[in-house]
Design a protein around this motif. Structure first.
Motif, short mmCIF file in Angstrom:
data_model
loop_
_atom_site.label_atom_id
_atom_site.label_comp_id
_atom_site.label_asym_id
_atom_site.label_seq_id
_atom_site.Cartn_x
_atom_site.Cartn_y
_atom_site.Cartn_z
N LYS A 135 4.16 1.31 6.94
CA LYS A 135 3.26 2.13 7.74
C LYS A 135 1.83 1.60 7.79
O LYS A 135 0.96 2.24 8.40
CB LYS A 135 3.26 3.57 7.21
N PHE A 136 1.58 0.47 7.14
CA PHE A 136 0.26 -0.15 7.19
C PHE A 136 0.39 -1.57 7.76
O PHE A 136 1.27 -2.33 7.33
CB PHE A 136 -0.38 -0.20 5.80
N GLU A 137 -0.49 -1.90 8.72
CA GLU A 137 -0.41 -3.21 9.37
C GLU A 137 -0.59 -4.34 8.36
O GLU A 137 0.04 -5.40 8.48
CB GLU A 137 -1.48 -3.30 10.45
N GLU A 138 -1.40 -4.09 7.35
CA GLU A 138 -1.60 -5.10 6.31
C GLU A 138 -0.29 -5.42 5.59
O GLU A 138 0.03 -6.58 5.31
CB GLU A 138 -2.65 -4.60 5.31
N ASP A 139 0.48 -4.36 5.27
CA ASP A 139 1.78 -4.56 4.61
C ASP A 139 2.73 -5.33 5.52
O ASP A 139 3.47 -6.23 5.07
CB ASP A 139 2.40 -3.22 4.24
N ASN A 179 8.09 -2.00 11.39
CA ASN A 179 7.19 -0.84 11.42
C ASN A 179 7.92 0.47 11.17
O ASN A 179 7.29 1.50 10.96
CB ASN A 179 6.45 -0.77 12.76
N LYS A 196 0.84 -1.20 0.00
CA LYS A 196 0.00 0.00 0.00
C LYS A 196 0.87 1.25 0.00
O LYS A 196 0.52 2.26 -0.60
CB LYS A 196 -0.93 0.00 1.22
N LYS A 197 2.00 1.19 0.69
CA LYS A 197 2.95 2.31 0.70
C LYS A 197 4.37 1.75 0.69
O LYS A 197 4.77 1.06 1.63
CB LYS A 197 2.75 3.21 1.92
#
Length: 315
Positions: free
Chosen positions: A291-295, A287, A254-255
């Motif tokens: 920056k996204f928990e999914e990633d 982390n 996502k990022k």
């Protein structure tokens, strides 16, 4: 500016070296854009993914030129009263009150309504004059007696209407104030506009600017950046972490991790006294990069493979 009157090759080399001295690894493409911007008196529109050093470029330019940095952070709903100027209404009201109290004295020699009106009109220009004008960042840069670096940050977050306010400044380094007239730059600033490409800039704005795209760096450039920004990090670990980050950027995330996040991770590993990458260390600090928990969840299973590839690559 010491480089401006040099021949192009020498000037571009001086710019490149100056940025590196300021801690910003500047390739020849960027240095050439800075040189052309100054010779052609054109702003630079810097585009690219978030975190690749677009804002830092303007900050570094301010440092090496010894020029004050004036920054305008853009956002949705930004208008001319926050970016260009607004009237000092409190001061105008005070002026009105004083004028009201002195009105009898001012008009005592006037005969009839016509003469009274003529006398009052003499004060109209004073009410809307530069002494009542509150300069915001764009006007501050134009009115500065010395060379400044004007950073219009994240222009893509502003509205299309705001771009129209910028066109006169970007093309002629001036602004038109209806009540006063045209205010021209005393010293033309070096202008940077940054964009994360969340929306397309207008053709009118692009025509007025030099275009500079800064992509994610390749491995060699990113190693130089980390060496400059976190020089205490041991070379082998530096090479491993850059290889790991480069592999992350090939994934469908996502990022994607930016250069700024690579630097933060390097500082984290230094703080933890790491000597090499291992699975637990990377998973516990992932982390810092993502920056996204999914990633983070999706990459947990890939960590051992990426570490093995990074260690094999730097042998």
């Amino acid at each position: 500016m010491t480089f401006i009157d040099k021949d192009p090759t020498t000037a571009i080399d001086l710019i490149k070296d100056g940025f590196e001295t300021a801690g910003y690894i500047c390739d020849r493409h960027i240095a050439t854009s800075i040189y052309l911007s100054q010779k052609l008196d054109k702003p630079i529109l810097v585009e690219g993914p978030p975190g690749v050093g677009k804002t830092e470029l303007a900050k570094a330019a301010s440092e090496i030129l010894g020029a004050p940095l004036i920054r305008l952070q853009c956002y949705e709903g930004l208008d001319e009263s926050k970016a260009l100027y607004e009237w000092k209404y409190g001061k105008q009201l005070l002026y009105t009150q004083i004028l009201k109290e002195k009105l009898g004295d001012l008009l005592e020699d006037a005969v009839g309504l016509e003469q009274s009106m003529d006398k009052l009109h003499q004060f109209g220009d004073s009410f809307y004059s530069e002494k009542f004008l509150e300069a915001r960042p764009l006007l501050q840069a134009l009115k500065s007696e010395v060379k400044t670096v004007l950073l219009i940050d994240e222009i893509d977050k502003s509205d299309h209407e705001f771009e129209a306010y910028l066109l006169e400044i970007l093309s002629d380094y001036q602004i038109s104030v209806p009540e006063i007239g045209t205010i021209k730059a005393k010293t033309k600033p070096l202008v940077f506009l940054t964009s994360n490409n969340t929306r397309e800039m207008s053709d009118a704005l692009k025509r007025r600017c030099l275009h500079l795209y800064i992509p994610f760096p390749d491995a060699a450039l990113e190693r130089r950046i980390i060496q400059t920004r976190v020089p205490e990090l041991e070379e082998n670990l530096r090479n491993q972490l850059v290889s790991f980050v480069q592999q992350l950027r090939t994934q469908d995330l996502k990022k994607l991790p930016a250069v700024s996040e690579t630097i933060d991770w390097a500082r984290t590993l230094l703080l933890l006294h790491a000597e090499k990458l291992d699975t637990d260390l990377v998973r516990n600090t992932l982390n810092m990069l993502l920056k996204f928990e999914e990633d983070i969840d999706n990459m947990h299973s890939e960590v051992p493979k990426f570490i093995a590839a990074a260690q094999k690559e730097v042998r």
